[in-house]
Design a protein around this motif. Structure first.
Motif, PDB file in Angstrom:
ATOM      1  N   PHE A   1     -12.240   4.467 -14.611  1.00 42.07           N
ATOM      2  CA  PHE A   1     -12.785   3.455 -14.950  1.00 42.07           C
ATOM      3  C   PHE A   1     -11.861   2.525 -14.536  1.00 42.07           C
ATOM      4  CE2 PHE A   1     -12.007  -1.008 -18.561  1.00 42.07           C
ATOM      5  CZ  PHE A   1     -13.219  -0.688 -17.879  1.00 42.07           C
ATOM      6  N   ILE A   2     -10.490   2.901 -14.124  1.00 38.13           N
ATOM      7  CA  ILE A   2      -9.107   1.512 -13.795  1.00 38.13           C
ATOM      8  C   ILE A   2      -9.430   1.887 -12.411  1.00 38.13           C
ATOM      9  CG2 ILE A   2      -7.183   0.696 -13.828  1.00 38.13           C
ATOM     10  CD1 ILE A   2      -6.996   2.360 -16.939  1.00 38.13           C
ATOM     11  N   ALA A   3      -9.345   2.840 -11.904  1.00 36.41           N
ATOM     12  CA  ALA A   3      -8.686   2.852 -10.583  1.00 36.41           C
ATOM     13  C   ALA A   3     -10.329   2.957  -9.395  1.00 36.41           C
ATOM     14  CB  ALA A   3      -8.865   3.834  -9.966  1.00 36.41           C
ATOM     15  N   GLY A   4     -11.625   2.660 -10.455  1.00 37.97           N
ATOM     16  CA  GLY A   4     -12.759   3.242  -9.360  1.00 37.97           C
ATOM     17  C   GLY A   4     -13.166   1.692  -8.746  1.00 37.97           C
ATOM     18  N   GLY A   5     -14.473   1.597  -7.871  1.00 35.74           N
ATOM     19  CA  GLY A   5     -14.571   0.324  -7.988  1.00 35.74           C
ATOM     20  C   GLY A   5     -16.176   0.765  -7.906  1.00 35.74           C
ATOM     21  N   ALA A   6     -17.218  -0.226  -7.170  1.00 37.41           N
ATOM     22  CA  ALA A   6     -19.119  -0.633  -7.374  1.00 37.41           C
ATOM     23  C   ALA A   6     -19.235   0.263  -5.944  1.00 37.41           C
ATOM     24  CB  ALA A   6     -19.190  -2.019  -7.247  1.00 37.41           C
ATOM     25  N   GLY A   7     -20.258   0.336  -5.888  1.00 33.74           N
ATOM     26  CA  GLY A   7     -21.419   1.249  -5.306  1.00 33.74           C
ATOM     27  C   GLY A   7     -20.305   2.411  -4.197  1.00 33.74           C
ATOM     28  N   ARG A   8     -20.567   2.583  -3.075  1.00 35.28           N
ATOM     29  CA  ARG A   8     -19.591   3.810  -1.894  1.00 35.28           C
ATOM     30  C   ARG A   8     -18.145   3.081  -2.463  1.00 35.28           C
ATOM     31  NH1 ARG A   8     -22.269   3.927   3.431  1.00 35.28           N
ATOM     32  NH2 ARG A   8     -23.436   1.777   2.508  1.00 35.28           N
ATOM     33  N   GLU A   9     -17.867   2.319  -2.715  1.00 35.85           N
ATOM     34  CA  GLU A   9     -16.598   1.913  -2.730  1.00 35.85           C
ATOM     35  C   GLU A   9     -15.611   1.396  -1.944  1.00 35.85           C
ATOM     36  OE1 GLU A   9     -14.663   5.403  -5.178  1.00 35.85           O
ATOM     37  OE2 GLU A   9     -14.948   3.979  -7.161  1.00 35.85           O
ATOM     38  N   ARG A  10     -16.327   1.034  -0.486  1.00 34.08           N
ATOM     39  CA  ARG A  10     -16.279   0.185   0.330  1.00 34.08           C
ATOM     40  C   ARG A  10     -14.944  -0.754   0.229  1.00 34.08           C
ATOM     41  NH1 ARG A  10     -20.963  -0.945   3.402  1.00 34.08           N
ATOM     42  NH2 ARG A  10     -22.092  -1.268   1.399  1.00 34.08           N
ATOM     43  N   THR A  11     -15.177  -1.740  -0.371  1.00 33.83           N
ATOM     44  CA  THR A  11     -13.977  -3.246  -0.410  1.00 33.83           C
ATOM     45  C   THR A  11     -13.367  -2.326  -1.419  1.00 33.83           C
ATOM     46  OG1 THR A  11     -15.946  -3.654  -0.338  1.00 33.83           O
ATOM     47  CG2 THR A  11     -14.401  -4.994  -1.474  1.00 33.83           C
ATOM     48  N   LEU A  12     -13.397  -1.541  -2.122  1.00 32.52           N
ATOM     49  CA  LEU A  12     -11.979  -0.678  -2.980  1.00 32.52           C
ATOM     50  C   LEU A  12     -10.926  -0.342  -1.799  1.00 32.52           C
ATOM     51  CD1 LEU A  12     -10.784   0.215  -5.193  1.00 32.52           C
ATOM     52  CD2 LEU A  12     -12.226   2.079  -5.107  1.00 32.52           C
ATOM     53  N   ALA A  13     -11.779   0.048  -0.350  1.00 33.34           N
ATOM     54  CA  ALA A  13     -11.235   0.849   0.255  1.00 33.34           C
ATOM     55  C   ALA A  13     -10.368  -0.174   1.056  1.00 33.34           C
ATOM     56  CB  ALA A  13     -11.601   2.494   0.246  1.00 33.34           C
ATOM     57  N   ALA A  14     -11.078  -0.725   1.691  1.00 33.44           N
ATOM     58  CA  ALA A  14     -10.688  -1.675   1.606  1.00 33.44           C
ATOM     59  C   ALA A  14      -9.734  -2.875   2.040  1.00 33.44           C
ATOM     60  CB  ALA A  14     -11.842  -2.607   2.864  1.00 33.44           C
ATOM     61  N   ASN A  15      -9.303  -3.144   1.049  1.00 33.86           N
ATOM     62  CA  ASN A  15      -7.979  -3.706   0.092  1.00 33.86           C
ATOM     63  C   ASN A  15      -7.268  -3.518   0.452  1.00 33.86           C
ATOM     64  OD1 ASN A  15     -10.173  -6.116  -0.913  1.00 33.86           O
ATOM     65  ND2 ASN A  15      -9.832  -5.291  -3.272  1.00 33.86           N
ATOM     66  N   GLU A  16      -6.472  -1.923   0.415  1.00 38.43           N
ATOM     67  CA  GLU A  16      -4.967  -1.588   0.388  1.00 38.43           C
ATOM     68  C   GLU A  16      -5.497  -1.599   1.888  1.00 38.43           C
ATOM     69  OE1 GLU A  16      -4.248   1.168  -1.639  1.00 38.43           O
ATOM     70  OE2 GLU A  16      -5.369   0.549  -3.543  1.00 38.43           O
ATOM     71  N   ALA A  17      -6.397  -1.164   2.848  1.00 35.78           N
ATOM     72  CA  ALA A  17      -6.435  -0.495   4.736  1.00 35.78           C
ATOM     73  C   ALA A  17      -5.941  -1.670   4.914  1.00 35.78           C
ATOM     74  CB  ALA A  17      -7.824   0.019   4.566  1.00 35.78           C
ATOM     75  N   VAL A  18      -6.299  -2.667   5.055  1.00 39.85           N
ATOM     76  CA  VAL A  18      -6.535  -4.263   5.928  1.00 39.85           C
ATOM     77  C   VAL A  18      -5.059  -4.214   5.800  1.00 39.85           C
ATOM     78  CG1 VAL A  18      -7.073  -5.961   6.065  1.00 39.85           C
ATOM     79  CG2 VAL A  18      -8.765  -4.619   5.483  1.00 39.85           C
ATOM     80  N   PHE A  19      -4.438  -3.893   3.865  1.00 40.93           N
ATOM     81  CA  PHE A  19      -2.796  -4.897   4.043  1.00 40.93           C
ATOM     82  C   PHE A  19      -2.205  -4.092   4.481  1.00 40.93           C
ATOM     83  CE2 PHE A  19      -3.741  -7.293   0.715  1.00 40.93           C
ATOM     84  CZ  PHE A  19      -3.066  -8.318   0.142  1.00 40.93           C
TER      85      PHE A  19
END
Ligand SMILES: Cc1cc2nc3c(=O)[nH]c(=O)nc-3n(C[C@H](O)[C@H](O)[C@H](O)COP(=O)(O)O)c2cc1C
Ligand SMILES: O=C(O)C(=O)c1ccccc1
Length: 376
Positions: free
Chosen positions: A38-56
């Protein structure tokens, strides 16, 4: 620039978290798998979740030779308050999910560092009780309910108990499609309450997806900013802005600040990473209000990169829950200290004596594609 505290005798080095990632690993060990998801997860395929950290992670900083800075000043001013570092805690629901002290523990820790806490509408402690534990600025995050009395009651109570601003979440007509929670059939455990809502307003809140779909007012438009402001007498920030168009709308509605956010990748999957969206929003705002950012901030260098691209300050969401899960208020204190210390060190290594001096020339243009990252 003092070194992190030495560990007490007998505590093995491995048990001493030195990074936000260390806190995440400790939290994952301690929490039930569905709470972790619940805490670590994101919506859908979690592309935006991954992108937040990846862009930093893809950001590259230009170092400064012989910077000649003895001790940098890390403090910034936000809405008339001095923050000792450009860092606060984002609104996150139900802190009692990870620790019995809940938001009161988080508020004590933030207070010890003088850093602000944004309390969620779905706080597991009453906002008045959180205020009693706090010694640093508190803001209240607001969702708009179909029952307008519920929304306006939150605004009034925030003012009455000394909150300094409201943060209107603008990206959540309902909670996003969180596949981990659907697969786990996740429910907020029965002993944890939406402590700020009446029994009627909280009915069914154990399943945020279903609850938000019947309780949130999807007809809400920007005129609600003026109503919240009138009801509370407090400045209102808009959280969840990712485009110039929405930044213009927010300013026209009278916001005092903007939080560039994609809700930690939990709403529109495929939305830009917050660091990608920041320059567009900063350019549109043209200094008319402070722009904050949340999403993917995990190190002090990340804080500096966000400031370089125009943020006044950043908020961290998951890192606060990971630290609270690992060691209660002491964990949150340590996590905030680590980020502040890393930020101060990065300031020196990039040749900045004050946050105001940190400009876009500190960061190299990004080189896509960003590497994929696992969020197990
Ligand atoms: C478990 C969890 C609960 C959240 N609850 C809320 C909430 O109640 N209101 C809100 O506006 N944002 C909520 N958020 C979003 C955070 O405020 C913030 O935008 C996001 O966590 C920032 O990204 P980060 O976790 O990568 O730092 C929540 C995020 C998480 C992870
Ligand atoms: O999980 C979330 O991101 C969130 O915003 C939320 C909303 C309502 C209830 C619980 C959490």
């Amino acid at each position: 620039m003092t070194a992190p505290a030495l560990r007490p005798p007998g505590v093995p080095a491995a048990a001493q978290p030195l990074t936000v990632a260390d806190f995440a690993a400790l939290a994952r060990e301690r929490l039930p798998a569905d709470v972790w998801d619940f805490i670590a997860g994101g919506a859908g395929r979690e592309r935006t979740l991954a992108a937040n950290e990846a862009v930093f992670e893809a950001a590259r900083l230009r170092p400064r030779a012989l910077p000649g800075i003895e001790e940098p000043g890390t403090s910034v001013e936000v809405l008339g308050s001095r923050w000792p570092a450009p860092l606060g805690i984002a609104p996150v629901a139900y802190h009692e999910l990870v620790h019995p002290d809940g938001e009161s523990g988080t508020a004590r820790a933030a207070g010890d560092l003088g850093l602000p806490l944004v309390v969620s509408t779905f706080s597991s402690r009453r906002l008045e009780e959180v205020a009693a534990a706090a010694t640093a600025p508190l803001w209240l995050q607001v969702y708009c309910f179909r029952d307008t009395a519920t929304t306006l009651d939150l605004a009034r109570r925030a003012r009455a108990s000394g909150y300094q601003a409201l943060v209107l979440t603008t990206d959540t007509p309902f909670t996003g499609r969180r596949l981990r929670d659907l697969r786990n059939d996740f429910r907020i455990p029965g002993h944890i309450a939406a402590a700020n809502l009446s029994e009627t307003a909280a009915a069914g809140a154990a399943t945020p997806g279903a609850h938000s779909r019947h309780a949130f007012d999807r007809s809400t438009g920007w005129s609600v900013v003026a109503r919240l402001r009138a009801e509370s007498g407090l400045p209102v920030l808009a959280k969840g802005v990712l485009t110039a168009r929405d930044a213009e709308a927010a300013l026209a509605a009278g916001v005092a600040g903007i939080v560039v956010s994609n809700h930690g990748g939990r709403q529109l999957d495929g939305a830009p990473a917050t660091l990608e969206a920041l320059p567009e929003v900063v350019a549109a705002v043209r200094g008319r209000c402070p722009v904050l950012l949340d999403g993917g901030v995990r190190t002090g260098a990340d804080v500096l990169v966000a400031l370089a691209l125009g943020a006044r300050a950043v908020l961290v969401g998951r890192p606060a829950l990971y630290a609270l899960a690992a060691d209660g208020a002491a964990g949150v204190r340590r996590m905030l200290s680590l980020l502040t210390e890393e930020f101060a060190e990065t300031m020196v290594l990039t040749g900045h004596a004050t946050p105001d001096a940190i400009g876009p020339d500190t960061v190299l243009p990004p080189v896509p594609p960003y590497p994929a990252r696992s969020h197990g």
